[in-house]
Design a protein around this motif. Structure first.
Motif, PDB file in Angstrom:
ATOM      1  N   ALA A  70       0.816  -1.215   0.000  1.00 60.21           N
ATOM      2  CA  ALA A  70       0.000   0.000   0.000  1.00 60.21           C
ATOM      3  C   ALA A  70       0.854   1.271   0.000  1.00 60.21           C
ATOM      4  N   HIS A  71       2.103   1.151  -0.387  1.00 58.03           N
ATOM      5  CA  HIS A  71       3.038   2.283  -0.328  1.00 58.03           C
ATOM      6  C   HIS A  71       2.603   3.483  -1.163  1.00 58.03           C
ATOM      7  N   LEU A  72       1.989   3.259  -2.326  1.00 56.37           N
ATOM      8  CA  LEU A  72       1.578   4.386  -3.169  1.00 56.37           C
ATOM      9  C   LEU A  72       0.333   5.092  -2.641  1.00 56.37           C
ATOM     10  N   GLU A  73      -0.373   4.462  -1.729  1.00 54.93           N
ATOM     11  CA  GLU A  73      -1.523   5.099  -1.098  1.00 54.93           C
ATOM     12  C   GLU A  73      -1.121   5.789   0.209  1.00 54.93           C
ATOM     13  N   ILE A  74      -0.310   5.121   1.006  1.00 56.89           N
ATOM     14  CA  ILE A  74       0.010   5.601   2.350  1.00 56.89           C
ATOM     15  C   ILE A  74       1.135   6.635   2.367  1.00 56.89           C
ATOM     16  N   GLU A 101       9.485  -0.173 -10.200  1.00 55.70           N
ATOM     17  CA  GLU A 101       8.733   0.818 -10.971  1.00 55.70           C
ATOM     18  C   GLU A 101       8.055   1.880 -10.090  1.00 55.70           C
ATOM     19  N   ASP A 102       7.931   1.612  -8.798  1.00 55.78           N
ATOM     20  CA  ASP A 102       7.315   2.580  -7.890  1.00 55.78           C
ATOM     21  C   ASP A 102       8.331   3.469  -7.176  1.00 55.78           C
ATOM     22  N   ARG A 103       9.587   3.095  -7.211  1.00 53.57           N
ATOM     23  CA  ARG A 103      10.611   3.824  -6.444  1.00 53.57           C
ATOM     24  C   ARG A 103      10.783   5.260  -6.910  1.00 53.57           C
ATOM     25  N   ARG A 104      10.831   5.483  -8.202  1.00 51.33           N
ATOM     26  CA  ARG A 104      11.015   6.845  -8.723  1.00 51.33           C
ATOM     27  C   ARG A 104       9.846   7.735  -8.304  1.00 51.33           C
ATOM     28  N   LEU A 106       8.070   7.560  -5.609  1.00 51.28           N
ATOM     29  CA  LEU A 106       8.237   7.909  -4.194  1.00 51.28           C
ATOM     30  C   LEU A 106       9.389   8.884  -3.980  1.00 51.28           C
ATOM     31  N   LEU A 107      10.486   8.675  -4.694  1.00 48.86           N
ATOM     32  CA  LEU A 107      11.623   9.598  -4.572  1.00 48.86           C
ATOM     33  C   LEU A 107      11.245  10.992  -5.067  1.00 48.86           C
ATOM     34  N   ASP A 108      10.499  11.053  -6.162  1.00 44.50           N
ATOM     35  CA  ASP A 108      10.042  12.352  -6.684  1.00 44.50           C
ATOM     36  C   ASP A 108       9.076  13.037  -5.723  1.00 44.50           C
ATOM     37  N   LEU A 109       8.375  12.255  -4.953  1.00 41.49           N
ATOM     38  CA  LEU A 109       7.421  12.772  -3.975  1.00 41.49           C
ATOM     39  C   LEU A 109       8.119  13.445  -2.786  1.00 41.49           C
ATOM     40  N   GLY A 110       9.362  13.022  -2.533  1.00 41.13           N
ATOM     41  CA  GLY A 110      10.095  13.596  -1.408  1.00 41.13           C
ATOM     42  C   GLY A 110      10.675  12.577  -0.447  1.00 41.13           C
ATOM     43  N   ILE A 111      10.462  11.308  -0.715  1.00 42.50           N
ATOM     44  CA  ILE A 111      11.113  10.270   0.084  1.00 42.50           C
ATOM     45  C   ILE A 111      12.612  10.373  -0.221  1.00 42.50           C
ATOM     46  N   THR A 112      13.441  10.382   0.811  1.00 41.17           N
ATOM     47  CA  THR A 112      14.876  10.582   0.620  1.00 41.17           C
ATOM     48  C   THR A 112      15.586   9.323   0.155  1.00 41.17           C
TER      49      THR A 112
END
Length: 138
Positions: A70-74, A101-104, A106-112
């Protein structure tokens, strides 16, 4: 740590319905053993609960462990709430099963940083120490 400085404060949290927390506890122990002050919130935390705890504890780093898919929701909600609370300075790192495919996203979102299962704990410790030192926190 120099005189007058404080240890790096890290909040480790398990968002969502994921009940598996062994990895989070291993990482929390490694961070503590490296001299960081670690607050572990436990399992099944909502984004609101996590951000509230991060604010109350005045943390430098927020470590989120998520294995549920649920990483892309939470995680976007956690980042949004941090920004809403003017906590953009908090370093957000994520551990768990995050598809390539989801890592970029999350990183673009601000996850360090994103650490996948099997990452040596010393690598996580060194990453956090390096980022905090670059920000002027020894």
């Amino acid at each position: 740590m120099t005189e007058g400085s404080r240890p790096i404060r890290v909040l480790v949290a398990k968002p969502g319905l994921d009940g598996h927390d062994r990895g989070a506890k291993v990482v929390a122990r490694a961070l503590r053993d490296a001299g960081m002050e670690v607050i572990y919130t436990g399992i099944r935390q909502t984004p609101q609960m996590i951000v509230q705890a991060a604010s109350q504890e005045d943390v430098d780093v927020l470590g989120l462990s998520i294995l549920s898919g649920a990483h892309l929701e939470i995680l976007p909600e956690v980042v949004r709430l941090l920004r809403e609370q003017a906590m953009d300075h908090v370093l957000v790192v994520v551990g768990g099963i995050i598809p390539e495919e989801d890592r970029r996203i999350l990183l673009d979102l601000g996850i360090t940083a994103i650490f996948t299962p099997g990452t040596p704990t010393n690598r996580i410790v060194e990453f956090i120490q390096s980022k905090m030192k670059a920000r002027g926190n020894p």
